[in-house]
Scaffold this motif. Structure first.
Motif, short mmCIF file in Angstrom:
data_model
loop_
_atom_site.label_atom_id
_atom_site.label_comp_id
_atom_site.label_asym_id
_atom_site.label_seq_id
_atom_site.Cartn_x
_atom_site.Cartn_y
_atom_site.Cartn_z
N UNK B 343 -9.77 54.82 -5.26
CA UNK B 343 -9.47 53.39 -5.35
C UNK B 343 -9.74 52.87 -6.76
N UNK B 344 -8.90 51.94 -7.18
CA UNK B 344 -9.08 51.31 -8.48
C UNK B 344 -9.21 49.79 -8.37
N UNK B 345 -9.12 49.27 -7.14
CA UNK B 345 -9.33 47.83 -6.92
C UNK B 345 -9.66 47.62 -5.44
N UNK B 346 -9.64 46.34 -5.00
CA UNK B 346 -10.02 46.05 -3.60
C UNK B 346 -8.78 45.80 -2.73
N UNK B 347 -7.60 46.15 -3.24
CA UNK B 347 -6.39 45.93 -2.42
C UNK B 347 -5.80 47.29 -2.07
N UNK B 348 -4.49 47.46 -2.23
CA UNK B 348 -3.86 48.74 -1.93
C UNK B 348 -2.59 48.88 -2.75
N UNK B 349 -2.24 50.11 -3.14
CA UNK B 349 -1.01 50.32 -3.92
C UNK B 349 0.24 49.84 -3.20
#
Lengths: 307, 547
Positions: B343-349
């Protein structure tokens, strides 16, 4: 004999009540079924409370059990979470499992006894050693390993049979799963038959029959086999119940929507009516199979009847 | 006996002969034309739905898959981009981001021939929100509509049967009043909880549940509960997602391995129940006929911010250090066979860059750096309580990765007992502990999106007192940025405001992002055009059967 049967039937009542209560308590102990309905999300407390009330989960355990038993005597076994009555699930699942069990049972009787006779008649020779080694291998490998390997070889790699069982479980599709289910019991039946046959070949009545000049075939079927099969039939009888229980693993491998599948779903979703309903029927099958064996035993061996 | 054996052999020989001829004839037709067969039926993997197939009662993927086939909502999500686009609605308009007017495309019908009207929506939504109906799928979908608390109070009994915020204007128009501004609200309307219901549902619910009637691209032809369902193209459907196949036969599987065996044997066309272990061999077994791509599911480790030790300013540094001590790349590869994406953030690709996904937002904090990790944790005064425990439910397969995460942290800190896994018996008791604020150290958490919106990844989880705010994070700045985003008049501004709010999570770190869960699907050589939508459900209408 009649009194014996009645006594046995009456004994079934406390066993029935005891087992259902234990299962009911066990499923109850698994935790709150309502929490499991919402996945990783927090359940809406108002909805959770509403569902608990509708399912009567707020009552003490003993009251819930009482309500459940009341339902059983009016033919109402409760509902699964998807709204289907458990009686409907029972009607669709049990015949399927019964079919599978019968296929397995046929394998067990025909193949097991044949192998046992061959092996017992040729003690110490190549055929005997072969059967002994084969059965030892089958007994020591877990059923699910045998199941997956045979499914891969026959179903996927060679495409000789369907890899899984089609809807409605046609007999043709059940041959491979039936064989897998029967495998371990089959090995036991072969070994049991071998031992009794080997013992009885030395018996006086066999020697007499041979001395009379009877054909070998008639000696085996009419004299030797008939007397040797008593312990085997006892084993087969109790095994019928065990096969239905053992079908849970085989059903999963071959995608058969029978008792095992419904029980698994019931436990995963913590649906008490489903689990208790299915196990109750399994308990009844076990009890009846045991009763049948005891009665057969009494018929075959008069000493037991008069004891 | 001997006779029986001979019969079996004969049957076997016939079967082989038949199979051989079948093969040769099919290969001939493939050579002559390489198009698709519009009347070909696709066989697909399925699991037994948990609840009756009522849109507002279905919150799991098996029931949801069928609902999406037999229903069409006001909006639909583009299978590739996840962008909301109008379906049954012809327009959804607002001037103040709080009062919406929804107009329907005229002429749409349910599969029983009755018209889809404004009432079909309003009645369905009121049914879903009404507390005595005890529907699973109400929060957060209807909570934002005015009058929700009257039909669905937190305690006590309902005061009304209908929500005051819903008004029918005419057959094809209705208005919705929300309790507060929510600019992205129209984009939530593609979710299954918002589907319309025909009159037949309200007149005879039991009959409808036995064979649900919808307004979507498919109709239920037959449903053999517990074993399978046959769906065929609907003759009354006029939307954009017309089926390109002759129907879908869903088959219930008891076990992922059984389905995979069927897929290899050619008895199953679509298998989206692939297990992680199957992926080891799928590459060679299926010769590339599978997809492994991120889904709208994020897995995290949350912290109990209500606990004194974890609420200090120093604890923030410790949390950042812990995040940096986790080697996401190796764990996803080794433990999960690459079925997770770091993961690179708190959302989703699946949201895409335009929808608010960012591959850089978390930055250094989500990048493995054992030296910096140790430094930050020491600077923050060490782990509160002396030892980090990560709590998880033991009835599912979490032990392996929790141990791996702890191992990674221990290695970074050079202390073999800095972190240990803490199993809790069942999922239900694990959730109970979290809800009763009984956690003292870290615990596993996860979020599966309801709709592909950045709002859904942030507001329900980190807004003060939100329903799924398990770490009880509360930041006035975060809350005001979320409110500002919801009041924005255009989508781009809303998304950028949400991203500003999300940036606060990088320093506050109420939850450490671990990885996005991937959707998996494998298919047979008989079908083409297989894709997964943002919810990682196969796009059934697009699948074509090869000639």
């Amino acid at each position: 004999m009649g009194r014996y049967v009645i006594r046995r039937l009456l004994q079934m009542i406390p066993v029935f009540i005891g087992t259902t209560f234990i299962i009911f308590t066990m499923v109850h102990a698994l935790g709150d079924p309502v929490a499991a309905l919402f996945g990783d999300k927090s359940p809406d407390p108002a909805v959770a409370a509403q569902i608990r009330q509708q399912l009567g989960l707020n009552d003490p355990l003993i009251v819930q059990y009482g309500n459940y038993m009341k339902g059983i005597f009016t033919g109402n076994l409760g509902n699964a979470f998807n709204g289907q009555p458990v009686t409907e699930l029972l009607k669709s699942a049990y015949p399927t499992t019964l079919k599978l069990t019968l296929v397995a049972f046929t394998f067990e009787v025909v193949l097991g006894i044949t192998l046992g006779v061959i092996s017992g008649m040729r003690r110490g020779r190549f055929a005997d050693t072969g059967v002994m080694v084969m059965t030892l291998i089958v007994i020591s490998i877990p059923t699910f390993v045998i199941g997956y390997v045979l499914q891969y070889l026959f179903g996927v790699k060679w495409g000789l049979v369907s890899a899984t069982v089609a809807t409605g479980a046609p007999i043709g599709d059940l041959i491979l799963p039936g064989f897998v289910l029967a495998s371990v019991s089959l090995a036991y039946v072969a070994r049991l038959t071998r031992t009794t046959i080997a013992e009885n070949t030395k018996a006086d009545y066999v020697r007499t029959a041979v001395a009379k000049g009877l054909p070998r075939r008639r000696v085996i079927t009419h004299h030797l086999l008939r007397n040797s099969l008593i312990p085997v039939i006892t084993f087969l009888g109790t095994d019928l119940g065990a096969l239905m229980g053992g079908a849970l693993v085989t059903e999963r491998i071959f995608n058969i929507q029978g008792v095992g599948y419904q029980l698994y779903q019931g436990i995963v979703r913590q649906n008490t009516p489903t689990v208790v309903g299915f196990v109750t029927v399994l308990v009844i099958v076990f009890l009846l199979a045991n009763l049948l064996v005891d009665l057969l035993y009494a018929v075959l061996d008069p000493r037991i009847r008069y004891a | 006996m001997r006779g029986a054996t001979r019969v079996t052999f004969a049957a076997g020989a016939i079967a082989i002969a038949l199979a051989a001829t079948a093969c040769s004839s099919s290969s001939k037709s493939t050579n002559s034309s390489s198009g698709s067969n519009a009347s070909g039926v696709v066989t697909a993997w399925w699991g037994d739905p948990q609840n009756p197939l009522i849109p507002t009662d279905t919150n799991e993927v098996n029931g949801g898959a069928v609902l999406n086939m037999i229903f069409a909502g006001l909006q639909s999500y583009d299978p590739k981009t996840g962008k909301a686009q109008l379906a049954n609605a012809s327009s959804i308009t607002t001037t103040d981001q709080q009062h919406f007017t929804i107009k329907l495309k005229p002429g749409w019908k349910f599969s029983d021939g009755t018209a889809v009207t404004a009432n079909s929506y309003v009645d369905a939504w009121n049914y879903g929100a009404y507390l005595p109906n005890a529907q699973n799928n109400t929060d957060p979908f209807f909570t934002s509509i005015q009058g929700y608390t009257d039909v669905h109070p937190a305690s006590g009994s309902a005061k009304a049967k209908t929500m005051s915020g819903l008004k029918v204007v005419d057959d094809n128009t209705f208005t919705v009043a929300l309790t507060q501004k929510f600019s992205l609200w129209p984009d939530t309307l593609g979710y299954s909880a918002f589907y319309p219901l025909p009159k037949a549902f309200f007149s005879n619910q039991a009959a409808w549940e036995a064979k649900p009637i919808g307004n979507g691209p498919y109709v239920i032809n037959s449903w053999n509960k517990g074993s399978g369902m046959q769906l065929r193209p609907s003759s009354t459907y006029t939307g954009d997602f017309k089926p390109k196949n002759g129907g879908i036969n869903l088959k219930v599987y008891t076990d992922a391995n059984a389905a995979y065996a069927d897929l290899q044997a050619g008895n199953l066309d679509i298998d989206n129940g692939l297990s992680t272990s199957a992926l080891k061999t799928a590459q060679s077994d299926l010769s590339g006929r599978f997809i492994n791509q991120p889904a709208g599911i994020l897995q995290t480790i949350s912290f109990p911010l209500y606990n004194a030790g974890w609420s200090t300013a120093n604890a923030k540094l410790v949390r950042q250090g812990i995040s940096m001590a986790i080697d996401r790349a190796t764990i996803t590869k080794v433990i999960f066979n690459s079925t997770r994406t770091p993961a690179t953030d708190w959302t989703s690709p699946v949201l895409g860059e335009a929808g608010g996904f960012s591959s850089t937002l978390c930055g250094d904090v989500c990048t493995y750096n054992p030296t910096k990790a140790k430094q930050l944790i020491q600077q923050g005064g060490g782990i509160p309580g002396g030892q980090l425990t990560i709590s998880y439910n033991a009835d599912s397969s979490h032990k392996e990765w929790v141990d791996a995460v702890c191992n990674s942290i221990n290695n970074a800190l050079g202390n073999t007992s800095a972190c240990v896994g803490k199993p809790v018996g069942t999922f239900a008791s694990f959730r109970n502990q979290i809800q009763n604020k009984q956690e003292t150290s870290a615990f596993r958490s996860g979020w599966q999106m309801d709709y592909p919106l950045i709002q859904d990844f942030l507001q329900p989880l980190y807004f003060t007192n939100a329903a799924s705010n398990d770490s009880h994070y509360s930041s006035p700045q975060f809350d005001s940025l979320v409110n500002q985003a919801n009041a924005a008049s255009d989508k781009a501004t809303a998304v950028s405001d949400f991203k500003s709010a999300e940036k606060l999570l990088v320093t506050d770190l109420p939850a450490i992002p671990l990885w996005y869960q991937n959707g998996l699907v494998g298919w047979s050589s008989k079908v083409s055009n297989v894709a997964l939508d943002p919810f990682s459900v196969p796009v059934y209408t697009d699948i074509t059967v090869n000639k």
